[in-house]
Design a protein around this motif. Structure first.
Motif, PDB file in Angstrom:
ATOM      1  N   GLN A 225       0.821  -1.200   0.000  1.00 48.28           N
ATOM      2  CA  GLN A 225       0.000   0.000   0.000  1.00 48.28           C
ATOM      3  C   GLN A 225       0.859   1.255   0.000  1.00 48.28           C
ATOM      4  O   GLN A 225       1.956   1.273   0.554  1.00 48.28           O
ATOM      5  N   PHE A 226       0.334   2.292  -0.621  1.00 51.51           N
ATOM      6  CA  PHE A 226       0.982   3.599  -0.592  1.00 51.51           C
ATOM      7  C   PHE A 226      -0.086   4.646  -0.915  1.00 51.51           C
ATOM      8  O   PHE A 226      -1.127   4.341  -1.496  1.00 51.51           O
ATOM      9  N   VAL A 227       0.166   5.876  -0.508  1.00 51.82           N
ATOM     10  CA  VAL A 227      -0.763   6.957  -0.812  1.00 51.82           C
ATOM     11  C   VAL A 227      -0.320   7.611  -2.116  1.00 51.82           C
ATOM     12  O   VAL A 227       0.873   7.823  -2.348  1.00 51.82           O
ATOM     13  N   THR A 228      -1.258   7.903  -2.973  1.00 50.91           N
ATOM     14  CA  THR A 228      -0.921   8.365  -4.326  1.00 50.91           C
ATOM     15  C   THR A 228      -0.115   9.662  -4.373  1.00 50.91           C
ATOM     16  O   THR A 228       0.720   9.810  -5.284  1.00 50.91           O
ATOM     17  N   PRO A 229      -0.310  10.629  -3.449  1.00 45.69           N
ATOM     18  CA  PRO A 229       0.531  11.836  -3.547  1.00 45.69           C
ATOM     19  C   PRO A 229       2.024  11.536  -3.469  1.00 45.69           C
ATOM     20  O   PRO A 229       2.838  12.290  -4.025  1.00 45.69           O
ATOM     21  N   MET A 230       2.412  10.447  -2.805  1.00 44.90           N
ATOM     22  CA  MET A 230       3.830  10.089  -2.706  1.00 44.90           C
ATOM     23  C   MET A 230       4.407   9.776  -4.079  1.00 44.90           C
ATOM     24  O   MET A 230       5.609   9.918  -4.305  1.00 44.90           O
ATOM     25  N   VAL A 231       3.546   9.332  -4.997  1.00 41.97           N
ATOM     26  CA  VAL A 231       3.985   9.037  -6.358  1.00 41.97           C
ATOM     27  C   VAL A 231       3.783  10.247  -7.268  1.00 41.97           C
ATOM     28  O   VAL A 231       4.642  10.593  -8.092  1.00 41.97           O
ATOM     29  N   MET A 232       2.639  10.915  -7.090  1.00 43.71           N
ATOM     30  CA  MET A 232       2.288  12.033  -7.968  1.00 43.71           C
ATOM     31  C   MET A 232       3.235  13.216  -7.798  1.00 43.71           C
ATOM     32  O   MET A 232       3.653  13.840  -8.778  1.00 43.71           O
TER      33      MET A 232
END
Length: 219
Positions: free
Chosen positions: A144-151
């Motif tokens: 799992q990860f939160v999308t802002p960390m990628v965006m």
């Protein structure tokens, strides 16, 4: 007679068989993503998450490519080994909030070799703009990860599994040229059960190689 040679590679002259064996797995597992994603140029800053059989070859191969290499681990148990024996440039303990914060946005890539569930956010934060988190550990539970960390930073989470035969041959030639070897422990066949028990305890640095020819086998 037709011979199938699709899965045969030439071992460079002078390379010991016991050294070649682990390179055919651990060596190409880290060489392949560096090659595929265009990360072989010198001057890059890379991270190796997890210092085991694959991880220690990741350090050696990345250093031989001219990268600044940071080992990332859950404890400081392997710090001396990483820095003094394997030649890593830096060592990060993932639970050290201050150290992780200082290293934020500093890495071009991370090769994640950890084969058990772990959060991705702490490691995504270490990547630069367009950095890549490359998963090589087989994990059977969802990550799992939160999308802002990628965006934010246009970061990528991707994966790689071993490598092609062409990459395997290239990797062997690269290791021969750079005089790279895997840290191994050669054992006889009668030691296999003990070796398996030690594997379960993570008591090996970093690969067992079984000497079949040198073992006394019952006829």
């Amino acid at each position: 007679m037709l011979l199938l040679i699709r899965f045969v590679v030439k071992i460079p002259e002078g390379m010991a068989p016991e050294q070649v064996a682990p390179l055919l797995c651990a060596g190409v597992t880290v060489y392949s993503p560096l090659n595929h994603f265009g990360l072989m140029g010198s001057g890059l800053r890379g991270g190796i998450l997890g210092l085991g059989g694959v991880g220690h070859m990741g350090v050696k191969i990345a250093k031989a490519m001219g990268h600044h290499v940071t080992v990332i681990s859950s404890s400081d148990k392997k710090k001396v080994e990483a820095l003094e024996h394997l030649g890593a440039d830096d060592y990060l303990v993932s639970s050290d909030a201050e150290g992780m914060q200082k290293a934020a946005d500093s890495l071009d890539y991370i090769i994640d070799t950890v084969p058990v569930f772990h959060p991705l956010e702490p490691y995504l934060s270490l990547l630069k703009l367009d950095g890549k988190l490359i998963l090589t550990g087989v994990i059977n539970t969802p990550l799992q990860f939160v999308t802002p960390m990628v965006m934010l930073g246009r970061k990528s989470i991707t994966g790689s599994f071993i490598g092609s035969m062409k990459e395997t041959e290239e990797m062997l030639n690269f290791c021969k040229e750079k005089n790279l070897t895997s840290m191994i422990e050669v054992v006889k066949m009668d030691y296999v059960n003990t070796a398996m028990e030690r594997l379960e305890k993570n008591d090996v640095r970093y690969r067992f190689v079984v000497d079949v020819a040198g073992s006394k086998l019952d006829q």
